[in-house]
Design a protein around this motif. Structure first.
Motif, PDB file in Angstrom:
ATOM      1  N   GLU A 106     -29.348  40.577 -11.830  1.00  0.00           N
ATOM      2  CA  GLU A 106     -29.322  39.372 -12.677  1.00  0.00           C
ATOM      3  C   GLU A 106     -28.985  38.122 -11.867  1.00  0.00           C
ATOM      4  O   GLU A 106     -29.544  37.053 -12.102  1.00  0.00           O
ATOM      5  N   SER A 107     -28.019  38.240 -10.949  1.00  0.00           N
ATOM      6  CA  SER A 107     -27.620  37.081 -10.146  1.00  0.00           C
ATOM      7  C   SER A 107     -28.770  36.625  -9.264  1.00  0.00           C
ATOM      8  O   SER A 107     -29.032  35.430  -9.131  1.00  0.00           O
ATOM      9  N   ALA A 110     -31.284  34.815 -11.347  1.00  0.00           N
ATOM     10  CA  ALA A 110     -30.810  33.465 -11.696  1.00  0.00           C
ATOM     11  C   ALA A 110     -30.984  32.524 -10.505  1.00  0.00           C
ATOM     12  O   ALA A 110     -31.401  31.372 -10.660  1.00  0.00           O
ATOM     13  N   ASP A 148     -36.908  37.859 -20.177  1.00  0.00           N
ATOM     14  CA  ASP A 148     -36.819  36.506 -19.638  1.00  0.00           C
ATOM     15  C   ASP A 148     -38.220  35.974 -19.345  1.00  0.00           C
ATOM     16  O   ASP A 148     -38.849  36.335 -18.358  1.00  0.00           O
TER      17      ASP A 148
ATOM     18  N   GLU B  15     -21.216  36.236 -14.468  1.00  0.00           N
ATOM     19  CA  GLU B  15     -22.637  35.900 -14.366  1.00  0.00           C
ATOM     20  C   GLU B  15     -23.486  36.632 -15.385  1.00  0.00           C
ATOM     21  O   GLU B  15     -24.644  36.303 -15.578  1.00  0.00           O
ATOM     22  N   PRO B  69     -22.830  29.410 -13.799  1.00  0.00           N
ATOM     23  CA  PRO B  69     -23.606  29.098 -12.589  1.00  0.00           C
ATOM     24  C   PRO B  69     -22.707  28.888 -11.365  1.00  0.00           C
ATOM     25  O   PRO B  69     -23.184  28.473 -10.322  1.00  0.00           O
TER      26      PRO B  69
END
Lengths: 391, 391
Positions: A106-107, A110, A148, B15, B69
């Motif tokens: 996920e990080s 992002a 997403d 996160e 973030p």
């Protein structure tokens, strides 16, 4: 010029002693690692195993300095690969996506979105494809894409496996040659490939190409080694880290080491072949446990080939792979995760990727075997997961 | 040339939605955040609060895209700072050490050791010193040094705070000027500094220099802003994120906003002054909650100044700070964490850093106040921690 994101997939590992339990939970909560007849049991079982066994596993991590070096090494690989690709004119940025620990997939996703990346190359840091390694990470990416829209819209090229890539094969042979040359009897040094095992049913019933890729890989490395050292050495391929009474890929590393010990092998050169970085299975399982077993069994010199880590020819090989992927046809996640259509034992019920009926049947069957093995090991307190420090 | 590690300290943030609970646990388990009369209660209370409140906090994180973030922005700052320092001839490598989430301080320390760093500059990404921010991170570093001989042997230079550094002050003024110029009535745009609050007792009894540094900082920024825009704007300094019935630094942001609303303020320019990166307190608390409160109260135009993030003059200012630290006298962790020796209310029982008798007394007193406030908020379900999304 398109901004290319290089998404490096790996397992992840706990970096602090208190992270060992949660890491084990994540590992055992993955249905690609333990298949249960009823998915509702997955989380309670993962909780049970991780709670019962974390102190034992913590001990293993303490013996290698208090945590896994995998994130650090993977980030170093990411940086080196990024620099090399930029030198070669690719506007590349690397991202690390771990399956069971931080930094999670996920990080990385992002970061990729925030950086305005135009195209992603997915590069598993597993040279050989297996359902339980690259396969599990590909599925995780599929799941995140479905959730997403922006990520789903991003063009994505997958590299499925690269066990036969010349850069990788050459690098492995060079590092093995270092240890062969350090041996007392260079020509008879015994090359011992120790691959991470999987249940035999994964390969024979589910169609996991892992064993075939490992075998082909070892053969390629042996041929390359011969061109480097100028002679052909004897070699063995075995599988480590077996769990419970169910049959896994054979021969088992423990048994093969004992046999080589009985044969009074003078020089053993152990090659960790499944992973490209130092981690618990090299630093603890091979360097401590297997070394002890081998020398007690009669092996005289036990040498372990270092993991590739940031070995420059290896990183250069990874850069070649990325460039070839960008120039070649697009391979999407489904294609990368595909399993062969013919399987050995039950072709009428072939394994299909995903949660369809036919795979459910196999999930159930594999699960019953795997689950029983786990329970047995949990109750008896003995078994190969203990050896790896996972149980 | 010495290899210099730049250790950037920050708070960290969850996160993924499932990380919110464990993140809250880490936050409330820190005795610098909640001081309890008996340390044995710390973990159960942290567990209780994080369990009870994680779904509410998850909602806040969902409203800003599903996670904080902060890691991403901090890593970008680290990369930019590293590049700039290398351009200036410092062989620098940046490391990110978060206090309450990954990447934790332990990971950064492991990386620093693996990279063979000769000297470390510790740079908190909090411009103003507070016991609960930089102070807590300095103590964490002290703890890790005591546990690790190799890390303890490494020369370490700390930057305590830098609220008055020209690069930072100038950058803040420039970003504020952007919003002033966008206002309808440029000369009367009201500059509203919203700092993260702390209990008044921290400042008045424990001697936390936080309030003094915030006030001096706001004054410096206002003076700099005047040189940029050519006129003096009205301004207010207030403190956000108060917890429970105990008195915190005043005025409170909520009350100050309502007052400016009643005065029918045409142009409000809100400046998040405590943190240098976008995070939950800017993206959710200010942009969503305070914006709503202010406009409902009568403020016509609500503009928020963006966080510094990787604003180049800001990064350049950080590089100046690092260079000055390397050229100046060594400041160790004890010196950086020191509190003033004279405190306002009870000089006979001055706060001392560490777990000595005198600080125990104060820990206990502060704890009883803080703990009651927490319990009240937990039971009533109302209070400022709810507003921030922490409870």
């Amino acid at each position: 010029m398109a901004r290319v994101g290089i998404l490096l997939l790996n397992l992840g590992g706990p970096e602090r002693i208190q992270d060992v339990g949660p890491f084990l939970y994540n590992l055992f909560a993955d249905p690609e690692i333990i298949r249960l007849p009823n998915p509702i049991l997955q989380k309670p079982l993962a909780w049970l195993i991780s709670t019962l066994r974390s102190s034992k596993s913590q001990e293993a991590y303490r013996s290698i300095g208090g945590g896994s070096p995998l994130r650090r090494i993977t980030e170093q690989q990411a940086r080196e690969l990024q620099s090399l690709l930029r030198q070669r004119g690719v506007d590349a940025t690397s991202y690390v996506a771990m399956r069971y620990w931080h930094p999670f997939t996920e990080s990385a996703v992002a970061d990729i979105k925030a950086d305005g990346i135009d195209e992603v190359v997915v590069l598993p840091l597993y040279p050989h494809f297996s359902i339980s390694t690259s396969g599990s990470s590909f599925r995780e990416l599929q799941r995140l894409r479905q959730m997403d829209e922006r990520f789903e819209a991003l063009p994505l090229r997958c590299i499925r496996s690269w066990y036969d890539h010349p850069g990788y094969v050459r690098s492995m042979a060079e590092l093995i040659a270092e240890q062969v040359r350090a041996s007392d009897d260079v020509e008879h040094a015994h090359i011992f490939f120790s691959a991470h095992g999987v249940p035999k049913s994964y390969v024979e019933e589910a169609g996991d190409p892992y064993q075939q890729e490992i075998e082909a890989c070892a053969a390629l490395i042996m041929a390359e080694l011969e061109t480097i050292v100028g002679h052909s050495n004897p070699h063995t391929l075995a599988y480590q880290s077996r769990v419970g009474p169910v049959e896994w890929l054979k021969p088992y590393t423990e048994e093969a080491l004992e046999e080589l010990g009985r044969a009074k092998t003078q020089d053993l050169v152990v090659v960790p072949i499944s992973f490209v970085s130092e981690h618990i299975e090299t630093l603890e399982e091979i360097d401590i446990e297997y070394r002890e077993l081998a020398t007690e069994s009669g092996v005289v010199n036990f040498r372990r080939v270092r993991a590739l880590d940031t070995y420059p020819p290896f990183i250069s090989g990874l850069a070649d792979l990325v460039v070839a992927s960008l120039e070649g046809p697009e391979v999407n996640l489904d294609q990368a995760a595909e399993l062969p259509t013919t399987v050995k034992l039950y072709p009428q019920e072939k394994w299909e990727w995903g949660w369809n009926n036919s795979s459910e049947v196999w999930n159930g069957r594999l699960a019953m075997i795997g689950f029983s093995a786990f329970l047995l090991e949990l109750i008896s307190g003995h078994g190969p997961l203990h050896a790896v420090g996972l149980l």
